[in-house]
Design a protein around this motif. Structure first.
Motif, short mmCIF file in Angstrom:
data_model
loop_
_atom_site.label_atom_id
_atom_site.label_comp_id
_atom_site.label_asym_id
_atom_site.label_seq_id
_atom_site.Cartn_x
_atom_site.Cartn_y
_atom_site.Cartn_z
N ILE A 176 4.71 5.15 62.15
CA ILE A 176 5.32 5.58 60.89
C ILE A 176 6.37 4.57 60.44
O ILE A 176 6.51 4.26 59.28
N TYR A 177 7.13 4.08 61.44
CA TYR A 177 8.14 3.04 61.18
C TYR A 177 8.18 2.16 62.42
O TYR A 177 7.70 2.56 63.50
N PRO A 186 17.13 9.12 60.23
CA PRO A 186 17.44 8.02 59.33
C PRO A 186 16.16 7.45 58.74
O PRO A 186 15.12 7.43 59.41
N TYR A 187 16.22 6.98 57.50
CA TYR A 187 15.13 6.19 56.94
C TYR A 187 15.12 4.84 57.64
O TYR A 187 16.16 4.18 57.75
N ILE A 188 13.95 4.43 58.15
CA ILE A 188 13.82 3.14 58.83
C ILE A 188 12.77 2.33 58.07
O ILE A 188 11.60 2.71 58.03
N TYR A 220 7.32 5.00 51.86
CA TYR A 220 8.15 4.67 53.02
C TYR A 220 7.35 4.64 54.32
O TYR A 220 7.85 4.20 55.35
N CYS A 221 6.12 5.14 54.31
CA CYS A 221 5.45 5.50 55.57
C CYS A 221 4.42 4.47 55.99
O CYS A 221 3.54 4.09 55.20
N MET A 256 14.91 12.44 55.10
CA MET A 256 15.33 11.16 55.65
C MET A 256 16.69 10.84 55.04
O MET A 256 16.92 11.09 53.86
N ARG A 307 8.39 18.26 55.73
CA ARG A 307 9.68 17.78 55.21
C ARG A 307 9.56 17.54 53.71
O ARG A 307 8.57 16.94 53.27
N GLN A 344 0.37 17.13 64.85
CA GLN A 344 0.80 16.35 63.69
C GLN A 344 -0.22 15.28 63.36
O GLN A 344 -0.84 14.71 64.26
N GLU A 375 11.79 15.63 52.30
CA GLU A 375 12.30 14.24 52.32
C GLU A 375 13.52 14.03 51.43
O GLU A 375 14.48 13.39 51.84
N1 5AD Z 1 11.58 6.04 58.37
C1 5AD Z 1 12.00 7.21 58.88
N2 5AD Z 1 11.27 8.33 58.88
C2 5AD Z 1 10.04 8.26 58.34
N3 5AD Z 1 9.11 9.20 58.17
C3 5AD Z 1 8.05 8.64 57.56
N4 5AD Z 1 8.29 7.34 57.33
C4 5AD Z 1 9.54 7.07 57.79
C5 5AD Z 1 10.35 5.92 57.82
N5 5AD Z 1 9.95 4.75 57.31
C6 5AD Z 1 9.31 10.59 58.55
C7 5AD Z 1 9.15 11.48 57.34
C8 5AD Z 1 7.97 12.34 57.70
C9 5AD Z 1 8.00 12.31 59.20
C10 5AD Z 1 6.70 12.66 59.86
O1 5AD Z 1 8.37 11.00 59.50
O2 5AD Z 1 10.31 12.28 57.18
O3 5AD Z 1 8.06 13.65 57.19
#
Ligand code: 5AD
Ligand code: FES
Length: 367
Positions: free
Chosen positions: A319-320, A232-234, A62-63, A202, A153, A100, A155
């Motif tokens: 990250i997103y 939220p997951y993005i 996801y990252c 997330m 996290r 971080q 996750e």
């Molecule tokens: N969307 C949202 N949160 C994210 N993280 C990493 N990738 C994404 C994403 N695509 C969050 C994860 C990680 C934190 C540093 O950023 O939860 O632990």
């Protein structure tokens, strides 16, 4: 059946997570807000975030910092640059800095230990580390050097989903892919080393179900965790998960990655772990730049993390996409967050802002 207490059962949790009636959702947020006020007070603590390296050896699906994102230029701040940020944090009145980075082996155990000692010596600030999955030896070294807190996290607590989005690294300890996810064990190790431990999830990961969220909330409770970060997951278009589809949605069980659902998880986290420190996360701010953080602060959150990373690096800590604060300076984020806190009738916290239960431990130790 719908009692909003730390003792609520799974069926009650589920019905609140899925609640859509605006008046009832407002009641959930107001109850979490009242529990927040009673347990940790009205102060909103500022944690200065320093994103010291975007290099990463992991391939989290996801990252945007994943090792597979080859087009992303990588940076690593020098010790002097990090110290400069920490000095700025102290000058702005923050009680804590958060270091971080991606999982970056060049940030060696001794190098980080030296940095911790230098920051402590110069500023006396509380130090939170968020440097990924490291060896117990590194964690011990950093704790002995003076680090106070660690963020990791998990996750998702669903082992199948966890395994799907976290390809193993060579240095991983073996895991059979069942039962407790590895980071939950690591969080216990961190707590045993005397860290205040923070974790989080997330919301809306493809394939994540309502049952998964319930299990995540129960995991926060079981760990009696000191900090809970929920965002939220993005989807990031350069990552595999953005193009993945699991099918949970077909069964009506897919959790949406939206603001209302995320805020419900924030509120329920507050109800289940009343004295935790809970940030209004950058991901929440990213979904609603105008009101997201305020909404989270009124639904149980009591912490914000102003970004201190120098602007030339900030844009690379992607990250997103469309991450909030990516084009601002430390001073702009400081002014912005202070104004937001005051606009909702809260005040800016002073001092390190430890979780109350940690203060209890410290009092017991010194008694
Ligand atoms: N969307 C949202 N949160 C994210 N993280 C990493 N990738 C994404 C994403 N695509 C969050 C994860 C990680 C934190 C540093 O950023 O939860 O632990
Ligand atoms: Fe960074 Fe508002 S907190 S711009």
């Amino acid at each position: 059946m719908q009692a909003l207490t730390a003792e609520m059962d799974d069926a009650t949790l589920r019905s609140w997570l899925r609640e859509e009636d605006p008046a009832r959702v407002a009641r959930l947020f107001a109850t979490a807000d009242a529990v927040r006020a009673a347990a940790v007070g009205d102060a909103v603590h500022l944690r200065g975030l320093i994103e010291l390296s975007n290099a990463c050896v992991r391939a989290c699906a996801y990252c945007g910092l994943s090792v597979h994102h080859r087009d992303l230029p990588r940076y690593r701040m020098t010790a002097e640059e990090v110290l400069d940020c920490a000095r700025r944090a102290a000058a702005l009145g923050y009680g804590t800095v958060v270091l971080q980075a991606g999982e970056d082996p060049a940030l060696s155990g001794p190098l980080i230990a030296d940095l911790i000692r230098a920051i402590k010596r110069e500023t006396g600030l509380a130090i939170t580390l968020s440097l990924g999955e490291r060896s117990p030896a590194d964690w011990r070294l950093w704790r002995e050097a003076g680090a106070d807190r660690y963020l990791l996290r998990f996750e998702t607590s669903n082992p199948r989903l966890y395994a799907r989005i976290h390809p193993p690294a060579r240095h991983d300890r073996p895991w059979d892919g069942q039962g407790e996810v590895p980071r939950v064990r690591m969080l216990r190790e961190l707590q045993d080393l005397g860290y205040e431990a923070g974790t989080g999830i997330m919301v809306g990961i493809p394939g994540q179900t309502w049952d998964d969220l319930i299990s995540d909330l129960r995991t926060f409770q079981r760990l009696d965790i000191e900090m809970i970060g929920v965002g939220p997951y993005i989807p990031h278009p350069e990552t595999p998960l953005a193009h993945d589809f699991d099918g949970a949605a077909e069964h009506g069980q897919q959790v949406p990655n939206d603001l209302p659902t995320t805020l419900k998880v924030v509120a329920l986290s507050r109800l289940l772990v009343p004295d935790a420190n809970i940030p209004a996360t950058t991901a929440v701010a990213t979904l609603d730049k105008a009101q997201g953080r305020e909404d989270a602060l009124r639904a149980g959150a009591n912490v914000v993390m102003p970004n201190l990373t120098p602007p030339q690096y900030r844009v690379l800590y992607e990250i997103y996409p469309e991450k909030a604060c990516i084009h601002e300076t430390a001073e702009q984020c400081h002014a912005c967050l202070t104004a937001r806190i005051h606009s909702i009738g809260r005040r800016v916290g002073t001092g390190p802002g430890s979780a109350p239960k940690r203060r209890r431990h410290l009092l017991q130790e010194s008694a």
